[in-house]
Write an enzyme that holds these catalytic residues in place. Structure first.
Site, mmCIF file in Angstrom:
data_model
loop_
_atom_site.group_PDB
_atom_site.id
_atom_site.type_symbol
_atom_site.label_atom_id
_atom_site.label_comp_id
_atom_site.label_asym_id
_atom_site.label_seq_id
_atom_site.Cartn_x
_atom_site.Cartn_y
_atom_site.Cartn_z
ATOM 1 N N GLU A 192 0.954 -1.321 0.017
ATOM 2 C CA GLU A 192 0.094 -0.020 0.002
ATOM 3 C C GLU A 192 0.907 1.312 0.018
ATOM 4 O O GLU A 192 0.521 2.251 -0.522
ATOM 5 C CB GLU A 192 -0.980 0.067 1.350
ATOM 6 C CG GLU A 192 -1.985 -0.842 1.275
ATOM 7 C CD GLU A 192 -1.796 -2.092 2.181
ATOM 8 O OE1 GLU A 192 -2.590 -2.432 2.613
ATOM 9 O OE2 GLU A 192 -0.561 -2.327 2.424
ATOM 10 N N GLU A 215 -9.461 -4.480 4.486
ATOM 11 C CA GLU A 215 -9.435 -3.026 3.587
ATOM 12 C C GLU A 215 -8.100 -3.585 2.855
ATOM 13 O O GLU A 215 -8.298 -3.394 1.484
ATOM 14 C CB GLU A 215 -8.886 -1.865 4.484
ATOM 15 C CG GLU A 215 -10.055 -1.416 5.183
ATOM 16 C CD GLU A 215 -11.085 -0.785 4.378
ATOM 17 O OE1 GLU A 215 -10.597 -0.321 3.323
ATOM 18 O OE2 GLU A 215 -12.207 -1.115 4.520
ATOM 19 N N ASP A 240 -2.315 -5.271 3.260
ATOM 20 C CA ASP A 240 -2.278 -5.569 4.660
ATOM 21 C C ASP A 240 -3.215 -6.778 4.740
ATOM 22 O O ASP A 240 -4.090 -7.176 3.937
ATOM 23 C CB ASP A 240 -3.141 -4.442 5.459
ATOM 24 C CG ASP A 240 -1.838 -3.200 5.742
ATOM 25 O OD1 ASP A 240 -0.769 -3.689 5.514
ATOM 26 O OD2 ASP A 240 -2.194 -2.215 5.856
ATOM 27 N N ASP A 269 -5.780 -7.379 6.791
ATOM 28 C CA ASP A 269 -7.277 -6.832 7.066
ATOM 29 C C ASP A 269 -8.254 -7.037 6.051
ATOM 30 O O ASP A 269 -7.750 -7.159 4.805
ATOM 31 C CB ASP A 269 -7.235 -6.138 8.107
ATOM 32 C CG ASP A 269 -6.663 -4.673 7.363
ATOM 33 O OD1 ASP A 269 -6.665 -4.726 6.242
ATOM 34 O OD2 ASP A 269 -6.547 -3.828 8.084
ATOM 35 N N HIS A 273 -3.697 -11.514 13.465
ATOM 36 C CA HIS A 273 -3.555 -12.981 14.056
ATOM 37 C C HIS A 273 -2.286 -12.817 15.257
ATOM 38 O O HIS A 273 -2.005 -13.968 15.708
ATOM 39 C CB HIS A 273 -3.068 -13.891 13.236
ATOM 40 C CG HIS A 273 -4.035 -14.108 12.004
ATOM 41 N ND1 HIS A 273 -5.177 -14.682 12.144
ATOM 42 C CD2 HIS A 273 -3.653 -14.001 10.561
ATOM 43 C CE1 HIS A 273 -5.809 -14.628 10.942
ATOM 44 N NE2 HIS A 273 -5.012 -14.225 10.011
ATOM 45 N N TYR A 299 1.978 -5.605 12.669
ATOM 46 C CA TYR A 299 0.690 -4.864 12.162
ATOM 47 C C TYR A 299 -0.025 -4.072 13.442
ATOM 48 O O TYR A 299 -0.493 -4.946 14.607
ATOM 49 C CB TYR A 299 -0.200 -5.836 11.369
ATOM 50 C CG TYR A 299 -1.268 -5.174 10.663
ATOM 51 C CD1 TYR A 299 -0.832 -4.084 9.699
ATOM 52 C CD2 TYR A 299 -2.100 -5.717 10.623
ATOM 53 C CE1 TYR A 299 -1.716 -3.365 9.058
ATOM 54 C CE2 TYR A 299 -3.396 -4.781 9.889
ATOM 55 C CZ TYR A 299 -3.274 -3.770 9.138
ATOM 56 O OH TYR A 299 -4.050 -2.954 8.446
ATOM 57 N N ARG A 337 -3.133 -2.964 13.381
ATOM 58 C CA ARG A 337 -4.434 -2.982 13.402
ATOM 59 C C ARG A 337 -5.049 -4.387 13.652
ATOM 60 O O ARG A 337 -5.095 -5.137 12.893
ATOM 61 C CB ARG A 337 -5.229 -2.204 12.049
ATOM 62 C CG ARG A 337 -4.984 -0.830 11.891
ATOM 63 C CD ARG A 337 -5.739 -0.487 10.545
ATOM 64 N NE ARG A 337 -5.430 0.910 10.382
ATOM 65 C CZ ARG A 337 -4.345 1.478 9.507
ATOM 66 N NH1 ARG A 337 -3.612 0.574 8.961
ATOM 67 N NH2 ARG A 337 -4.351 2.621 9.257
#
Length: 887
Positions: free
Chosen positions: A4, A95, A91, A93, A366, A319, A321
């Site tokens: 990203e 998004e 990422d 997740d 995770h 990560y 989030r």
């Protein structure tokens, strides 16, 4: 490989080396149309075109590449032509999964495509991810798409109602409106709150010389067997809770009891000792990191996430989030290794500690937020500084502490009693805690949102007394208390409330808070989130006409539904149909029906809030104001919290309304009427020109000095003020005129373009030419700050630089010498805290230096072009001259 962000791309490229081209998508590459110009020509004219979602055919979204991304997509396609494989490494997740899908759908690669995920950016993690790719998870993409369409339908259907009935330019959002409702509801509680007064006794007792800790404090617990009332025994209306059997002491009785116990003897009635054990806190997840960074570092949620993002992208943390609090085996091993190295084996438990998340459907990632790698770097080893160092240190300490032994000790509760001379039997209570082994508290102690709460590592030692021992009262004093209204939310406590109610996702909290602040629904007073009156009008409309949409339960349930879609147990289209069209049975109204069958909405009623005694607060186009039954109005200051608008304050605002004129009398020289007014920028005096006065003539106007008020100003004072700006004289050397003027940022002298500050407004009327020349004889310090050095409020916790609050051309601001941050609505120049100032500077710092002005760039290009042209002409002329000479 596509990630990203450019920062992440640079870090990963350094690990992979030759053979890989690592590029970024720079966030989302496409989205639903954001404006009418974005709507593709093929769907213009469709009734659903403005939504960007075909609600009649499976809620099919229309995605468009934004204009600023088109050239980047071209670049990615060009790079793809020379590639043998494509790794989508966004990422892990929802998004990130959606971005990967959008890239695949837009780029249409003809080479093999692999989905690559990782939760930390280290060489080992990246290489492992390359070796273990997977396919795109369609269920995660479906869940993200459902969430995006839900938010679009909510915002695009409800916001127009707000524009028509409250104010243009407003917005509604599935989670932002609920967050605003929470803040408004808390303010309503504060407005309805009535304080209750209650008293108790505070004593200091002496256990005798044989005890090391002989002096100890105790509070009155009961009188004649009935417990003494405390704050929790009262309702929000200031009354004792129904059925309460406590003793409510008032001041006279408390003082009488204190006097009656002055000569009493006391004995220990009971001693109860219990073992104390405290387990470590779990490693950070997104919300606990945001809350703790707020408590300990004074960071807002957006600042925390911005700093954490940089730490993650540069390979320092995992990560950020995530709902998870679990640690991988390698992370547990790294943490235990550092416990042994830094604290010793006695602080290391026999078995590794494991943590299980209590967050419902925790699945965004995770692992917990922790230092990256299989061996943790200590903060000193990272080479970090400022915000990044402080946040990394917080994460590192919390992670290491999570693998340490429990803190151990014991708690003691003592009851001691004595009879007052008036006959009452009074029992006092004392409690203490001794920590015999600090365990994890040696590394980390969690902060608290309650300023009165005791920290986990606090110790209170009591003497080792036994039942029946006699003790003496060194002092017994009556102490008065008052119940307090519920505290306003801060960013930290709002995040905690949203999480406890299971509203929204951790990754969205920072943006939600940013949205309601930027929209003007909420402003900050210190760290507290205060709702504007505008928010009261918006929430009233939503509660009365869209009750289900701002229901806490409905919003929380919707998160469960999205999780069900992500797990493949629900269908996206069915969920969207129920939301938009209803459940088909008529039991639940759909959004479309709600917005088309609103009925009559009285906009004036929505914006009217009774204050009392015939006075109403109204939310107007230009801000809130109070109005009485006769139509008299008074503007309400933007920074006056709603719970402080009492009847007395409203009457005061009506007595001195903005725009109301107080006639002082005619000017003896001109005959014009001189009036005093209260304006938007404060009180001032001016002259009322006759109707036939030429348009070129402007009325003289001057602000009142700070020492003056509208109630006491006289005609003589006003006439003196209207002499400003006043000509002091001419500089004997240059002949320039020197004037004394009162500006927005204080009094000053002006000579041509040279301005000098004056330290007192009164001097504007009396300063002489000699005094003015003495001021100009002093060397002028460079910059605006020299004229107004400002007020130093402390050192920036992040950088150590001194922070100063100053008045500038565009209003008050804070500065650390390198960055300047303007104060916002609700920030008071006189009372701004160090924490708030540091937060404003951090946000400014995170944005980086201001971009250069386009005009300056253009001018530079023009100048360069002109210079080049001149050089060419000169060169040509030289050549011609040389040729002529030669011939």
């Amino acid at each position: 490989m596509i990630v990203e962000s450019p920062a992440k791309a640079r870090t990963i490229a350094g690990y992979l080396g030759r053979g890989y081209v690592v590029e970024s998508s720079i966030g989302h590459i496409r989205d639903l149309p954001q404006s009418a110009s974005d709507i593709p020509a093929r769907i213009k004219g469709e009734p659903w075109a403005r939504l960007g979602v075909d609600v009649d055919h499976g809620f099919e979204p229309v995605y468009v590449v934004s204009s600023d991304k088109k050239s980047h997509i071209t670049k990615l396609k060009k790079l793809l032509k020379d590639a043998s494989e494509l790794y989508l490494a966004t990422d892990e997740d929802r998004e990130g999964e959606a971005i990967a899908w959008h890239l695949l759908d837009e780029l249409k690669p003809k080479v093999p495509v692999k989905r690559m995920v990782f939760h930390e950016i280290t060489p080992q993690a990246i290489n492992a991810a390359v070796e273990n790719p997977r396919d795109i998870d369609d269920n995660l993409v479906e869940a993200q798409e459902a969430r995006r369409i839900l938010d679009r339908l909510y915002g695009y259907e409800v916001s127009p109602v707000l524009w028509k009935k409250v104010m243009s330019g407003l917005s509604a959002g599935r989670v932002q409106s609920v967050a605003t409702r929470l803040i408004v509801a808390r303010e309503r509680e504060r407005m309805a709150f009535r304080a209750a007064s209650y008293w108790d006794l505070e004593g200091t007792f002496d256990a005798g010389a044989k005890h090391d800790d002989r002096m100890f404090p105790a509070k009155l617990h009961s009188v004649d067997g009935s417990r003494v009332a405390r704050g929790s025994d009262f309702t929000a209306q200031g009354e004792l809770k129904p059925g309460s059997s406590v003793v409510h002491l008032d001041r006279p009785r408390a003082e009488a009891l204190a006097s009656g116990l002055a000569e009493s003897t006391f004995e220990i009635r009971s001693v109860e000792s219990k073992p104390y054990r405290r387990a470590p806190y779990a490693p950070f997840r997104t919300t606990t990191l945001q809350q703790e960074a707020s408590r300990k570092l004074g960071y807002g949620a957006s600042r925390t996430m911005s700093v954490a993002q940089r730490l993650y992208e540069n390979g320092f943390i995992t990560y950020m989030r995530t709902d998870s609090i679990t640690l991988s085996e390698s992370a547990i091993g790294a943490a235990r290794e550092q416990v042994r190295e830094l604290f010793g084996s006695e602080y290391l438990p026999d078995k590794p500690r494991t943590y299980q998340s209590k967050v419902k459907n925790a699945q965004e990632a995770h692992e917990a937020i922790r230092p990256a790698g299989e061996h943790f770097r200590t903060p000193a080893e990272t080479g970090l500084s400022g915000d990044e160092f402080r946040l990394y240190e917080l994460i590192w300490m919390r992670t290491v502490a999570s693998q340490m032994k429990d803190a151990q000790g014991h708690t003691v509760s003592i009851r001691l009693g004595g009879a007052a001379s008036t006959g009452e039997d009074c029992v006092f209570a004392a409690s203490g805690r001794v920590i015999t082994f600090h365990g994890f508290l040696k590394a980390y102690v969690e902060g608290s949102d309650d300023e009165n709460a005791e920290s986990d590592d606090r110790e209170t030692r009591l003497p080792a007394v036994s039942e029946g021992d006699a003790v003496n009262a060194a002092s017994v004093k009556a102490s008065g208390h008052e119940t307090k209204p519920p505290a306003r939310y801060t960013e930290a406590t709002l995040i905690r409330e949203l999480e406890e109610r299971e509203i929204g996702r951790p990754s969205t909290y920072a943006s939600i808070i940013g949205t309601i602040l930027n929209r003007g629904y909420v402003y900050k007073k210190g760290t507290a989130l205060v709702p504007a009156w505008l928010a009261f009008s918006v929430i009233r409309l939503l509660e009365e006409h869209f009750a289900r949409l701002v229901s806490y339960e409905f919003t929380a349930t919707m998160e469960d539904v999205l999780d069900e879609i992500a797990a493949g147990r629900r269908e996206r289209v069915a969920v969207l149909a129920d939301f938009y069209f209803g459940d088909g049975n008529g039991d639940v109204e759909g959004l479309k029906q709600l917005v088309t069958e609103l009925g009559d909405i009285d906009a004036r009623e929505l914006a009217t809030f009774p204050v009392g005694d015939g006075i109403d607060l109204r939310v107007g186009r230009y801000g809130p104001y109070v109005e009485d039954t006769e139509g008299k109005r008074g503007n309400v200051p933007d920074d006056l919290p709603p719970d402080e608008l009492t009847l007395e304050k409203a009457q005061e605002l009506l007595a001195n309304p903005a725009g109301a004129e107080n006639e002082l009398g005619p000017d003896p020289e001109t005959g014009t009427m001189i009036v005093a007014k209260n304006g938007r920028f404060g009180p001032y005096v001016t002259e009322v020109l006759p109707e036939d006065a030429p348009k070129s003539r402007k009325p003289r106007t001057s602000s009142l000095f700070k020492s003056m008020s509208l109630d006491t100003i006289t005609l003589e004072d006003a006439l003196r003020l209207l002499t400003l700006p006043r000509v002091v004289g001419n500089d004997p050397e240059s002949g320039d005129e020197i004037t004394a003027q009162n500006g927005r940022y204080g009094p000053y002298l002006k000579k041509g373009t040279d301005s000098r500050s004056i330290d007192d407004e009164e001097k504007l009327l009396t300063i002489t030419l000699e005094e003015a020349m003495a001021i100009y004889a002093q060397p002028k310090a460079r910059g605006r700050a020299a004229a107004s050095p400002g007020r130093e409020i402390g050192e920036d916790p992040a950088t150590g630089a001194k922070i100063t609050v100053k008045s500038g051309r565009f209003g008050p601001y804070v500065t650390d010498g390198e960055y300047n941050a303007t104060l916002r609505q609700g920030d008071d120049e006189a009372t701004i805290s160090l924490e708030r100032a540091a937060e404003l500077l951090a946000e400014k710092r995170a944005k980086g230096p201001a971009p250069k002005k386009r005009g300056a760039k253009k001018t530079a290009k023009k100048t360069a072009k002109k210079t080049a042209k001149k050089a060419t002409v000169k060169k040509s002329a030289t050549k011609k001259a040389a040729a002529k000479k030669s011939s």
